[in-house]
Design an enzyme around this catalytic site. Structure first.
Site, PDB file in Angstrom:
ATOM      1  CB  THR A 204      -0.946   0.026   1.215  1.00 53.48           C
ATOM      2  OG1 THR A 204      -1.475   1.329   1.387  1.00 53.48           O
ATOM      3  CG2 THR A 204      -0.211  -0.345   2.488  1.00 53.48           C
ATOM      4  NE  ARG A 205       1.578   4.927  -5.391  1.00 57.93           N
ATOM      5  CZ  ARG A 205       0.863   4.606  -6.469  1.00 57.93           C
ATOM      6  NH1 ARG A 205       0.657   3.336  -6.752  1.00 57.93           N
ATOM      7  NH2 ARG A 205       0.379   5.538  -7.245  1.00 57.93           N
ATOM      8  CG  HIS A 209     -10.655   5.014   2.135  1.00 58.36           C
ATOM      9  ND1 HIS A 209     -10.648   6.081   3.012  1.00 58.36           N
ATOM     10  CD2 HIS A 209      -9.956   5.428   1.045  1.00 58.36           C
ATOM     11  CE1 HIS A 209      -9.991   7.101   2.486  1.00 58.36           C
ATOM     12  NE2 HIS A 209      -9.553   6.728   1.288  1.00 58.36           N
ATOM     13  CG  HIS A 212      -8.387  -0.065   0.780  1.00 58.21           C
ATOM     14  ND1 HIS A 212      -8.906   1.201   0.857  1.00 58.21           N
ATOM     15  CD2 HIS A 212      -7.883  -0.193  -0.470  1.00 58.21           C
ATOM     16  CE1 HIS A 212      -8.722   1.821  -0.298  1.00 58.21           C
ATOM     17  NE2 HIS A 212      -8.110   0.996  -1.122  1.00 58.21           N
ATOM     18  NE  ARG A 299      -9.723  -2.280 -12.599  1.00 61.50           N
ATOM     19  CZ  ARG A 299      -9.590  -1.066 -13.092  1.00 61.50           C
ATOM     20  NH1 ARG A 299      -9.257  -0.059 -12.301  1.00 61.50           N
ATOM     21  NH2 ARG A 299      -9.776  -0.844 -14.381  1.00 61.50           N
TER      22      ARG A 299
END
Length: 586
Positions: A204-205, A209, A212, A299
């Site tokens: 993750t970067r 929310h 996720h 994606r």
């Protein structure tokens, strides 16, 4: 490769590191003082932030089995096959580029220093070899477009690569989140203590929310394992949310909404390449070394956004397909990020493919989060994000009209950049925005005194302007830069340096008009050969391919052009709603 490895102390329930053991390049304490004293007598190589990130992760085994900056054979093999010469999967080149230097030679030792001049390591040079920017960019990233942040950055790299054995004396110093900065060995120990064999890593970067959170919890249950929440805190895409904000949000989620024995939060000081599919495969390899045997791939994973024509650099599922292709060999299973939506009738999340036809769903895109909520100071709904995360984001993101932006004028000498910038400055002050102006000629007097007009010196001047602009934008300021900046790659590099809102304004004035306006006679001198390397005469001007704004100074006045920029800023929320310009304004 000659390797030095740690003795593994973790339990055997986790997948072993790639290659069997973790590389460890740290010098034993008993030898460190003597080597440090010796290092002070050696020629030095000052490392960039990117190379320091690579060195740190290589030293602790995150890149295992890689134990050095790549030699030419491994480098070329990675470009061509995504493998080291021994056949090991390794899709991203890890190199140490340097400028041409007479004091560097094969067989010599050098001290590797950070920007504060601290010695991090000693390297014995085994190879010095040339590399080709276009070849590397095309084979690794699939593009030469300078809108790709790494392609633009590579123009700053030296033309030679150093390779050889590295002995690590000091780890880079980090003063933030020390308890969360764990090596692969330390992370593996924590994961092993949970008792689960399966580990799902989440790369993750961005902030997390509810969608996720729900997706990661489902992944934990699906594999009957534990989540390695592993945010990147090294170098990410320009304009990304800073890691301080992200980690505060992650900590709030982990402490309040996950089962303590089903999640490990650890930080990864990785310098991302934004390399799409290749980078996703690299992330899988790295996470295996941290103990994960599953990786959630989203994606357009590690995608850099859009190119100069507005098209994505990579297909939305290219990364998932490449990781899945090598999943068995690498030992890390690809878990696709499944799109979830919120069902308003029962307050639950469901996969898009399983939503009943008559169900009412709610969703908010990333663009809407920024533009409709954060930029307008509106609170995010609880169904979308946890209150603790919403509070963190609200603290870090002021309303849009108080955020920073860079307005970058580019065009030939005499095109009208400075004149339009002067008018624009007054209009922005009238709107209540404080403005800093970095004019090319003024900057050369104060910031770049001593630089000449060679291509290299001009690039240096532009990047200095870009650096100052990036600092102003980072602190919420509005900055106007007016410089010829003739080269696309350098402008793209500055765009990436600034991040966030970079508004390229192309002052599209024909050369013959610029020559007519030239009261200093510079063009005439260049035509007579008295000035060499003059932009537009004997040195090229590379017009922007996709600027945010194009100005015509032949048929429009500076005031009309400044108003065009004002209208753009207003539409994009960077100005308060007033004042309103029109006929007879007072």
């Amino acid at each position: 490769m000659e390797e030095k490895h740690t003795t593994m102390t973790h339990q055997d329930n986790l997948i072993p590191p790639y290659g069997g053991q973790l590389v460890d390049l740290m010098v034993p304490a008993a030898e460190a003082d003597a080597l440090r004293q010796h290092a002070n007598t050696l020629p030095s190589v000052q490392l960039t932030d990117r190379v320091i990130c690579d060195l740190e992760l290589m030293a602790v085994g995150a890149f295992s089995p890689l134990d050095r900056f790549m030699g030419e054979a491994d480098y070329r093999s990675v470009l061509e096959t995504m493998r080291l010469t021994d056949g090991t999967i390794f899709p991203i080149p890890v190199t140490l580029p340097v400028e041409d230097r007479d004091d560097l030679r094969v067989g010599q030792q050098v001290a590797l220093r950070d920007r504060r001049n601290l010695i991090l390591a000693v390297m014995t040079i085994d190879e010095i070899y040339s590399w080709d920017l276009e070849e590397a960019a095309q084979k690794v990233f699939g593009t030469l477009d300078p809108r790709h942040p790494l392609v633009a950055e590579m123009h700053r790299w030296g033309p030679r690569n150093l390779a050889g054995r590295v002995r690590m004396l000091e780890m880079p110093v980090h003063y933030d989140y020390r308890s969360l900065r764990r090596t692969p060995a330390e992370t593996r120990e924590l994961l092993a203590q949970t008792g689960y064999q399966n580990v799902v890593a989440f790369q993750t970067r961005n902030p997390l929310h509810r969608v996720h959170e729900e997706m990661t919890k489902r992944a934990i249950e699906e594999v009957d394992g534990v989540l390695l929440l592993h945010p990147v805190v090294g170098m990410t895409r320009p304009g990304d949310v800073d890691h301080y904000t992200r980690v505060r949000a992650y900590k709030a989620l982990v402490e309040n909404y996950y089962q303590p024995d089903r999640v490990v939060l650890s930080l990864l000081p990785l310098a991302m390449r934004m390399g799409g599919p290749r980078e996703a495969l690299w992330h899988a390899l790295i996470r295996r070394n941290y103990g994960a045997n599953h990786l959630i791939v989203g994606r357009d994973h590690a995608g850099p956004g859009v190119d100069s024509k507005g098209n994505p650099f990579y297909g939305p599922y290219d990364a998932q397909e490449l990781v899945a292709k090598y999943s068995d060999e690498l030992g890390v299973k690809m878990l696709p990020f499944r799109e979830l939506v919120y069902l308003t009738h029962n307050g639950e999340y469901e996969e898009v493919t399983r939503v009943p036809d008559d169900a009412t769903v709610a969703r908010i895109s990333g663009t809407e989060v920024r533009e409709e909520y954060l930029n307008k100071g509106r609170p995010l709904p609880e169904w979308f994000t946890r209150p603790e995360v919403a509070d963190v984001l609200a603290q870090s993101f002021p309303p849009r009209h108080r955020q920073g932006a860079c307005i970058w004028f580019t065009g030939l000498s005499g095109s009208g950049k400075s004149t339009t910038a002067e008018v624009l400055t007054v209009m922005l002050l009238e709107h209540g925005r404080q403005v800093t102006v970095l004019d090319g000629d003024i900057v050369r007097t104060h910031l770049s005194k001593g630089l000449g007009f060679s291509a290299e010196d001009r690039d240096t001047n532009i990047r200095r302007i870009g650096f100052v602009a990036s600092e102003i934008v980072r602190h919420g300021g509005l900055v106007i830069c007016a410089a010829i900046s003739p080269y696309r790659a350098t402008r793209a590099d500055v765009r990436n340096m600034v991040g966030g809102d970079f508004i390229e304004v192309f002052v599209d004035t024909p050369l013959e008009v610029c020559e007519e306006r030239d009261i200093k006679g510079m063009y005439a001198k260049a035509r007579r050969g008295e000035i060499k390397g003059f932009t537009g005469i004997d040195d090229p001007y590379e017009a922007p391919q996709n600027p945010e704004i194009v100005l015509n100074t032949v048929n429009a006045t500076p005031e009309e052009n400044a108003l065009k920029i004002i209208e753009y800023l207003a539409v994009h929320g960077l100005l308060p709603a007033e004042p309103v310009y029109g006929n007879g304004r007072g």
